[in-house]
Scaffold this active site. Structure first.
Site, PDB file in Angstrom:
ATOM      1  N   LYS A   1       0.039  12.611  -7.055  1.00  0.00           N
ATOM      2  CA  LYS A   1      -1.323  12.392  -6.536  1.00  0.00           C
ATOM      3  C   LYS A   1      -1.329  12.515  -5.019  1.00  0.00           C
ATOM      4  CE  LYS A   1      -1.697   9.064  -4.379  1.00  0.00           C
ATOM      5  NZ  LYS A   1      -2.007   7.651  -4.165  1.00  0.00           N
TER       6      LYS A   1
ATOM      7  N   GLU B   1      -3.380   3.964 -11.117  1.00  0.00           N
ATOM      8  CA  GLU B   1      -4.639   4.708 -10.989  1.00  0.00           C
ATOM      9  C   GLU B   1      -4.700   5.899 -11.941  1.00  0.00           C
ATOM     10  OE1 GLU B   1      -3.726   5.232  -6.830  1.00  0.00           O
ATOM     11  OE2 GLU B   1      -3.901   7.408  -6.987  1.00  0.00           O
TER      12      GLU B   1
ATOM     13  N   ARG C   1      -6.882   1.134 -12.140  1.00  0.00           N
ATOM     14  CA  ARG C   1      -7.766   1.603 -11.059  1.00  0.00           C
ATOM     15  C   ARG C   1      -8.417   2.904 -11.479  1.00  0.00           C
ATOM     16  NH1 ARG C   1      -5.363   2.816  -5.023  1.00  0.00           N
ATOM     17  NH2 ARG C   1      -6.455   4.747  -4.584  1.00  0.00           N
TER      18      ARG C   1
ATOM     19  N   SER D   1       0.808  -1.222   0.000  1.00  0.00           N
ATOM     20  CA  SER D   1       0.000   0.000   0.000  1.00  0.00           C
ATOM     21  C   SER D   1       0.842   1.274   0.000  1.00  0.00           C
ATOM     22  CB  SER D   1      -0.874  -0.018   1.266  1.00  0.00           C
ATOM     23  OG  SER D   1      -1.236   1.288   1.653  1.00  0.00           O
ATOM     24  N   GLY D   2       0.508   2.184  -0.888  1.00  0.00           N
ATOM     25  CA  GLY D   2       1.205   3.470  -0.912  1.00  0.00           C
ATOM     26  C   GLY D   2       0.982   4.254   0.373  1.00  0.00           C
ATOM     27  N   LEU D   3      -0.242   4.198   0.867  1.00  0.00           N
ATOM     28  CA  LEU D   3      -0.546   4.917   2.115  1.00  0.00           C
ATOM     29  C   LEU D   3       0.258   4.340   3.278  1.00  0.00           C
ATOM     30  CD1 LEU D   3      -2.137   6.821   3.949  1.00  0.00           C
ATOM     31  CD2 LEU D   3      -3.957   5.114   4.037  1.00  0.00           C
TER      32      LEU D   3
ATOM     33  N   HIS E   1     -12.638   2.160  -7.362  1.00  0.00           N
ATOM     34  CA  HIS E   1     -12.468   2.707  -6.016  1.00  0.00           C
ATOM     35  C   HIS E   1     -13.626   3.641  -5.673  1.00  0.00           C
ATOM     36  CE1 HIS E   1     -10.436   2.951  -2.374  1.00  0.00           C
ATOM     37  NE2 HIS E   1      -9.589   3.937  -2.597  1.00  0.00           N
TER      38      HIS E   1
ATOM     39  N   ASP F   1       0.470   3.769  -7.637  1.00  0.00           N
ATOM     40  CA  ASP F   1      -0.058   5.140  -7.771  1.00  0.00           C
ATOM     41  C   ASP F   1      -0.385   5.427  -9.239  1.00  0.00           C
ATOM     42  OD1 ASP F   1       0.087   5.518  -5.057  1.00  0.00           O
ATOM     43  OD2 ASP F   1       2.013   6.518  -5.106  1.00  0.00           O
TER      44      ASP F   1
ATOM     45  N   ASP G   1       1.241  10.418   1.763  1.00  0.00           N
ATOM     46  CA  ASP G   1       0.949   9.609   0.578  1.00  0.00           C
ATOM     47  C   ASP G   1       0.629  10.570  -0.562  1.00  0.00           C
ATOM     48  OD1 ASP G   1       0.318   7.575  -1.157  1.00  0.00           O
ATOM     49  OD2 ASP G   1      -1.637   7.139  -0.266  1.00  0.00           O
TER      50      ASP G   1
ATOM     51  N   ASP H   1       0.930  -1.108  -5.132  1.00  0.00           N
ATOM     52  CA  ASP H   1       0.168   0.116  -5.351  1.00  0.00           C
ATOM     53  C   ASP H   1       1.124   1.082  -6.061  1.00  0.00           C
ATOM     54  OD1 ASP H   1      -1.175   2.478  -5.226  1.00  0.00           O
ATOM     55  OD2 ASP H   1      -1.332   2.548  -3.029  1.00  0.00           O
TER      56      ASP H   1
ATOM     57  N   ASN I   1      -3.406  10.796  -1.496  1.00  0.00           N
ATOM     58  CA  ASN I   1      -4.232   9.655  -1.100  1.00  0.00           C
ATOM     59  C   ASN I   1      -5.705   9.966  -1.338  1.00  0.00           C
ATOM     60  OD1 ASN I   1      -5.926   8.214   1.235  1.00  0.00           O
ATOM     61  ND2 ASN I   1      -4.285   6.910   0.528  1.00  0.00           N
ATOM     62  N   SER I   2      -6.425   8.971  -1.815  1.00  0.00           N
ATOM     63  CA  SER I   2      -7.825   9.173  -2.194  1.00  0.00           C
ATOM     64  C   SER I   2      -8.724   9.495  -1.007  1.00  0.00           C
ATOM     65  CB  SER I   2      -8.364   7.903  -2.850  1.00  0.00           C
ATOM     66  OG  SER I   2      -7.553   7.515  -3.901  1.00  0.00           O
TER      67      SER I   2
HETATM   68  C1  SPV Z   1      -3.407   2.634  -0.576  1.00  0.00           C
HETATM   69  O1  SPV Z   1      -3.497   1.716   0.254  1.00  0.00           O
HETATM   70  O2  SPV Z   1      -2.434   3.384  -0.650  1.00  0.00           O
HETATM   71  C2  SPV Z   1      -4.490   2.863  -1.537  1.00  0.00           C
HETATM   72  C3  SPV Z   1      -5.875   2.561  -1.177  1.00  0.00           C
HETATM   73  O3  SPV Z   1      -4.217   3.369  -2.600  1.00  0.00           O
HETATM   74  S1  SPV Z   1      -6.577   4.037  -0.608  1.00  0.00           S
HETATM   75  O4  SPV Z   1      -5.856   4.462   0.582  1.00  0.00           O
HETATM   76  O5  SPV Z   1      -7.974   3.736  -0.314  1.00  0.00           O
HETATM   77  O6  SPV Z   1      -6.476   5.037  -1.662  1.00  0.00           O
HETATM   78 MG    MG Z   2      -2.417   4.257  -2.675  1.00  0.00          MG
END
Ligand code: SPV
Ligand code: MG
Length: 307
Positions: free
Chosen positions: A119, A113, A158, A45-47, A189, A86, A57, A84, A121-122
């Site tokens: 970017k 994505e 994504r 996971s990027g986050l 997502h 990104d 992130d 992930d 974080n979403s």
């Molecule tokens: C992550 O885990 O970094 C994701 C999922 O991309 S989210 O945090 O929901 O964007």
């Molecule tokens: Mg991410």
């Protein structure tokens, strides 16, 4: 498991009739813990990775720094790692390089994505980000597919259409374009607390190709509902890093308050457990095999001679 069999395994999991669950990892240690718990694949996971690195992130860690770390996840485990990736860190050209380097780091799949670099974080709010142009992003997916050297490496496209407030129609339109561009799966997502939009997406998508869901904001939706809707993969995207934050905060506060580590000892992993997770036993076996045999008496004699 070899890198080639990890990619094959991820592809198999994607196409199995039942839903596969992926857990987030952000280090070799957390990846090993996820694998030991029984997860058949891991979400890098990027986050979680950026949080563990102490940055946001928001592409603050460079893609090569992330890959250096993700290599530890891959080395520490036998199950496939889905990265992930990104936005792919730029345009089609950056994606091409990223895919090749990620394969060398041992990842079995990349999720890219449809946003623009850099970017954010979403789920963090703070203003709606713009989506990439559909055709430009489709080019990124085509470039990813053309660049993979292992035919089984999985490319997940994504769409963030619903995250930025777009309609299910928009998400479907984008997902179809990405599928046509060669994506092996799509990740739809959503940051809604209700599963409504992802369920509508699933219903209308039918089984065009496997769909990946990330139920973080709609976490209270029964997993069964998402399985029955046909989700191929469900990613629990940030739960190990969040668990570790609470454990570290509590431990740090207790040690400071008590000016002692005695009180936390029963609540933290033993050193024996740390060594087990690092597989020190394997190093001991390797030492016995490869190091010259040590003879205690001879060692003693040579020490006497020297003195
Ligand atoms: C992550 O885990 O970094 C994701 C999922 O991309 S989210 O945090 O929901 O964007
Ligand atoms: Mg991410």
């Amino acid at each position: 498991m070899s890198e080639a069999s990890k990619t094959r395994r991820l592809r198999e999991l994607l196409h199995e009739p039942q839903t596969t669950f992926l857990l987030e990892a952000h280090s070799g240690l957390s990846a090993r813990i996820a694998q030991e718990a029984g997860f058949p694949a891991i979400w890098a996971s990027g986050l979680a990775i950026s949080a563990a690195l102490g940055v946001r992130d928001a592409n603050e860690a460079s893609w090569s720094q992330v890959l250096d770390l993700v290599e530890f996840l891959c080395d520490a485990t036998q199950v496939p790692v889905l990265l992930d990736a990104d936005t792919g860190s730029g345009n089609f050209n950056n994606v091409r390089r990223l895919v090749r380097k990620a394969e060398r780091a041992g990842v079995a799949g990349l999720c890219i994505e449809d946003k623009l670099f850099p970017k954010k974080n979403s789920l963090c709010g703070g203003g709606v980000e713009s989506l990439a142009d559909v055709d430009e992003f489709s080019g990124r997916i085509r470039a990813a597919k053309d660049s993979q050297t292992d035919p089984d490496t999985v490319i997940v496209a994504r769409t963030e259409a619903m995250v930025v407030g777009g309609s299910v129609d928009e998400a479907l339109h984008r997902a179809r374009a990405y599928r046509e561009a060669g994506a092996d799966a799509v990740l739809a997502h959503s940051m809604s607390e209700s599963p409504h939009e992802v369920l509508e997406f699933m219903k209308r998508w039918k089984d065009t190709c496997p769909v990946v869901l990330v139920p973080t904001t709609y976490a209270s939706t029964p997993t069964r509902t998402l399985e029955e809707a046909g989700a191929s993969m469900i990613i629990w995207a940030n739960h190990l890093v969040r668990a570790s934050i609470v454990a570290m905060q509590r431990t740090a506060a207790t040690i400071l308050a008590e000016s002692s580590v005695a009180g936390v000892e029963p609540r933290i992993a033993s050193l024996a457990e740390v060594f087990r997770l690092q597989d020190m036993a394997e190093l001991e076996r390797a030492e016995a095999r490869y190091l010259p045999e040590r003879n205690a008496e001879a060692d003693e004699a040579s020490t006497d001679e020297e003195s």
